[in-house]
Write a protein that holds these residues in place. Structure first.
Motif, PDB file in Angstrom:
ATOM      1  N   ILE A   1     -12.236  38.512  40.762  1.00 23.45           N
ATOM      2  CA  ILE A   1     -12.796  37.912  39.636  1.00 23.45           C
ATOM      3  C   ILE A   1     -13.994  36.987  39.889  1.00 23.45           C
ATOM      4  O   ILE A   1     -15.025  37.232  39.279  1.00 23.45           O
ATOM      5  N   LYS A   2     -13.973  36.344  41.294  1.00 20.58           N
ATOM      6  CA  LYS A   2     -14.939  35.326  41.665  1.00 20.58           C
ATOM      7  C   LYS A   2     -16.181  36.447  42.523  1.00 20.58           C
ATOM      8  O   LYS A   2     -17.260  35.892  42.060  1.00 20.58           O
ATOM      9  N   GLU A   3     -15.723  37.231  43.333  1.00 17.37           N
ATOM     10  CA  GLU A   3     -16.717  37.670  44.193  1.00 17.37           C
ATOM     11  C   GLU A   3     -16.968  39.245  43.567  1.00 17.37           C
ATOM     12  O   GLU A   3     -18.266  39.817  44.044  1.00 17.37           O
ATOM     13  N   GLN A   4     -16.286  39.821  42.577  1.00 17.79           N
ATOM     14  CA  GLN A   4     -16.656  41.186  42.167  1.00 17.79           C
ATOM     15  C   GLN A   4     -16.629  41.126  40.618  1.00 17.79           C
ATOM     16  O   GLN A   4     -15.654  41.967  39.999  1.00 17.79           O
ATOM     17  N   PRO A   5     -17.719  40.611  40.034  1.00 14.82           N
ATOM     18  CA  PRO A   5     -17.647  40.582  38.577  1.00 14.82           C
ATOM     19  C   PRO A   5     -17.722  41.867  37.700  1.00 14.82           C
ATOM     20  O   PRO A   5     -17.143  42.023  36.753  1.00 14.82           O
ATOM     21  N   ASN A   6     -18.391  42.659  38.386  1.00  9.88           N
ATOM     22  CA  ASN A   6     -18.506  44.075  37.930  1.00  9.88           C
ATOM     23  C   ASN A   6     -17.143  44.945  37.762  1.00  9.88           C
ATOM     24  O   ASN A   6     -16.845  45.690  37.063  1.00  9.88           O
ATOM     25  N   LEU A   7     -16.449  44.805  39.092  1.00 10.25           N
ATOM     26  CA  LEU A   7     -15.307  45.533  39.144  1.00 10.25           C
ATOM     27  C   LEU A   7     -14.155  44.713  38.113  1.00 10.25           C
ATOM     28  O   LEU A   7     -13.649  45.629  37.573  1.00 10.25           O
ATOM     29  N   TYR A   8     -14.243  43.472  37.853  1.00 12.20           N
ATOM     30  CA  TYR A   8     -13.402  42.659  37.152  1.00 12.20           C
ATOM     31  C   TYR A   8     -13.575  43.178  35.782  1.00 12.20           C
ATOM     32  O   TYR A   8     -12.644  43.424  34.914  1.00 12.20           O
ATOM     33  N   ASN A   9     -14.971  43.167  35.361  1.00 13.10           N
ATOM     34  CA  ASN A   9     -15.254  43.776  33.912  1.00 13.10           C
ATOM     35  C   ASN A   9     -14.754  45.047  33.608  1.00 13.10           C
ATOM     36  O   ASN A   9     -14.351  45.502  32.594  1.00 13.10           O
ATOM     37  N   GLU A  10     -14.959  46.061  34.817  1.00 11.55           N
ATOM     38  CA  GLU A  10     -14.489  47.245  34.587  1.00 11.55           C
ATOM     39  C   GLU A  10     -12.895  47.245  34.444  1.00 11.55           C
ATOM     40  O   GLU A  10     -12.504  48.335  33.525  1.00 11.55           O
ATOM     41  N   LEU A  11     -12.205  46.702  35.117  1.00 13.15           N
ATOM     42  CA  LEU A  11     -10.681  46.637  34.793  1.00 13.15           C
ATOM     43  C   LEU A  11     -10.654  46.277  33.572  1.00 13.15           C
ATOM     44  O   LEU A  11      -9.344  46.921  32.791  1.00 13.15           O
ATOM     45  N   CYS A  12     -10.899  45.198  32.966  1.00 16.84           N
ATOM     46  CA  CYS A  12     -10.927  44.927  31.736  1.00 16.84           C
ATOM     47  C   CYS A  12     -11.124  45.819  30.664  1.00 16.84           C
ATOM     48  O   CYS A  12     -10.543  46.289  29.620  1.00 16.84           O
ATOM     49  N   LYS A  13     -12.383  46.606  30.703  1.00 12.53           N
ATOM     50  CA  LYS A  13     -12.532  47.688  29.972  1.00 12.53           C
ATOM     51  C   LYS A  13     -11.775  48.694  29.802  1.00 12.53           C
ATOM     52  O   LYS A  13     -11.389  49.229  28.863  1.00 12.53           O
ATOM     53  N   LYS A  14     -11.065  49.270  31.041  1.00 13.70           N
ATOM     54  CA  LYS A  14     -10.095  50.170  31.170  1.00 13.70           C
ATOM     55  C   LYS A  14      -8.796  49.847  30.307  1.00 13.70           C
ATOM     56  O   LYS A  14      -8.161  50.854  30.044  1.00 13.70           O
ATOM     57  N   ASN A  15      -8.498  48.641  30.160  1.00 12.38           N
ATOM     58  CA  ASN A  15      -7.270  48.231  29.617  1.00 12.38           C
ATOM     59  C   ASN A  15      -7.425  48.105  27.941  1.00 12.38           C
ATOM     60  O   ASN A  15      -8.282  47.365  27.451  1.00 12.38           O
ATOM     61  N   PRO A  16      -6.446  48.769  27.600  1.00 14.39           N
ATOM     62  CA  PRO A  16      -6.503  48.317  25.855  1.00 14.39           C
ATOM     63  C   PRO A  16      -6.462  47.092  25.399  1.00 14.39           C
ATOM     64  O   PRO A  16      -7.208  46.635  24.189  1.00 14.39           O
ATOM     65  N   MET A  17      -5.817  46.027  26.101  1.00 13.73           N
ATOM     66  CA  MET A  17      -6.309  44.790  25.527  1.00 13.73           C
ATOM     67  C   MET A  17      -7.283  44.161  26.141  1.00 13.73           C
ATOM     68  O   MET A  17      -7.515  42.827  25.824  1.00 13.73           O
ATOM     69  N   GLN A  18      -8.111  44.790  26.906  1.00 15.43           N
ATOM     70  CA  GLN A  18      -9.348  44.312  27.471  1.00 15.43           C
ATOM     71  C   GLN A  18      -9.380  42.970  28.201  1.00 15.43           C
ATOM     72  O   GLN A  18     -10.226  42.212  28.316  1.00 15.43           O
ATOM     73  N   ARG A  19      -8.402  42.965  29.021  1.00 22.03           N
ATOM     74  CA  ARG A  19      -8.344  41.929  29.907  1.00 22.03           C
ATOM     75  C   ARG A  19      -7.480  42.284  30.996  1.00 22.03           C
ATOM     76  O   ARG A  19      -6.563  43.339  31.029  1.00 22.03           O
ATOM     77  N   ILE A  20      -7.118  41.617  32.214  1.00 26.12           N
ATOM     78  CA  ILE A  20      -6.160  41.740  33.217  1.00 26.12           C
ATOM     79  C   ILE A  20      -4.916  40.793  32.743  1.00 26.12           C
ATOM     80  O   ILE A  20      -5.130  39.818  32.036  1.00 26.12           O
ATOM     81  N   GLY A  21      -4.013  40.946  33.589  1.00 25.70           N
ATOM     82  CA  GLY A  21      -2.820  40.332  33.508  1.00 25.70           C
ATOM     83  C   GLY A  21      -2.711  39.074  34.047  1.00 25.70           C
ATOM     84  O   GLY A  21      -3.485  38.653  35.088  1.00 25.70           O
ATOM     85  N   ILE A  22      -1.912  37.977  33.677  1.00 25.35           N
ATOM     86  CA  ILE A  22      -1.838  36.736  34.128  1.00 25.35           C
ATOM     87  C   ILE A  22      -0.404  36.776  35.127  1.00 25.35           C
ATOM     88  O   ILE A  22       0.617  37.223  34.269  1.00 25.35           O
TER      89      ILE A  22
END
Length: 213
Positions: free
Chosen positions: A159-180
């Motif tokens: 999340i901190k160092e790879q914002p592009n990867l983080y955004n891609e993970l969110c876009k891939k998910n139907p809920m548009q976010r990662i898990g907590i």
């Protein structure tokens, strides 16, 4: 919070240490209600089919699959004994991954060094199958064996160092976010409790719907 906690440190590579730990649990508590197999060996090498060795595979499977198998194998009698005291029996919960069901997408992870190594999903898929296998053979003893498959729960460094990867993970998910992390608690408590007394051999994805498409 007023609870008592005992720590037993042992090496999952060493069957003698596993046996000793279980004996100590029986000696101290006379029962074993729940096992959560969540240990995982993650060498520094990630991704890349060219770099991963046979030894990397062996280490991963030894912790992710063989270790849980031995824990179940050597604690069986204590789990069976305790199951007679509980309405819902006793429970083993294996923690796999959505990448034990599907592959990670190289178009998302790219060459940033965060792609899953080839042994990761392979080991987690084996753990899911081990869940089914042991569930079939322990059900008559009132020992339930289930599995959860989380995803995606990336480390905070992404999340901190790879914002592009983080955004891609969110876009891939139907809920548009990662898990907590806290979102895993409900399923673990469910499988550990008598609320799941008629459920065994299940693999429950906790992935925001990732694996539905």
């Amino acid at each position: 919070e007023g609870f008592d906690v005992s720590i037993a440190s042992f090496n999952l590579h060493n069957t003698n240490e596993i046996k000793s730990a279980i004996k100590n649990i029986e000696k101290e508590f006379s029962r074993l209600d729940v096992i959560v197999n969540n240990a995982y060996s993650y060498p520094k090498k990630r991704g890349n089919l060219k770099k991963i060795s046979k030894n990397d595979f062996n280490k991963s499977f030894d912790i992710s699959v063989t270790g849980p198998y031995h824990l179940i194998q050597y604690s069986r009698k204590l789990l069976e004994k305790t199951a007679l005291l509980n309405i819902g029996g006793t429970s083993v919960i294996n923690v796999a991954s959505m990448y034990g069901v599907i592959s990670s997408d190289p178009r998302i992870y790219g060459d940033g060094g965060f792609d899953d190594p080839p042994y990761y999903g392979s080991a987690k898929a084996s753990l899911i199958q081990l869940t089914r296998y042991t569930a079939c053979r322990l059900a008559h003893l009132k020992i339930r064996v289930n599995c959860i498959s989380p995803g995606a729960f990336p480390p905070k460094v992404i999340i901190k160092e790879q914002p592009n990867l983080y955004n891609e993970l969110c876009k891939k998910n139907p809920m548009q976010r990662i898990g907590i992390a806290d979102e895993l608690k409900g399923s673990l408590i469910f499988f550990a409790s008598d609320a799941s007394s008629y459920i065994t051999g299940v693999n429950l994805p906790i992935d925001g719907g990732w694996t539905i498409w």
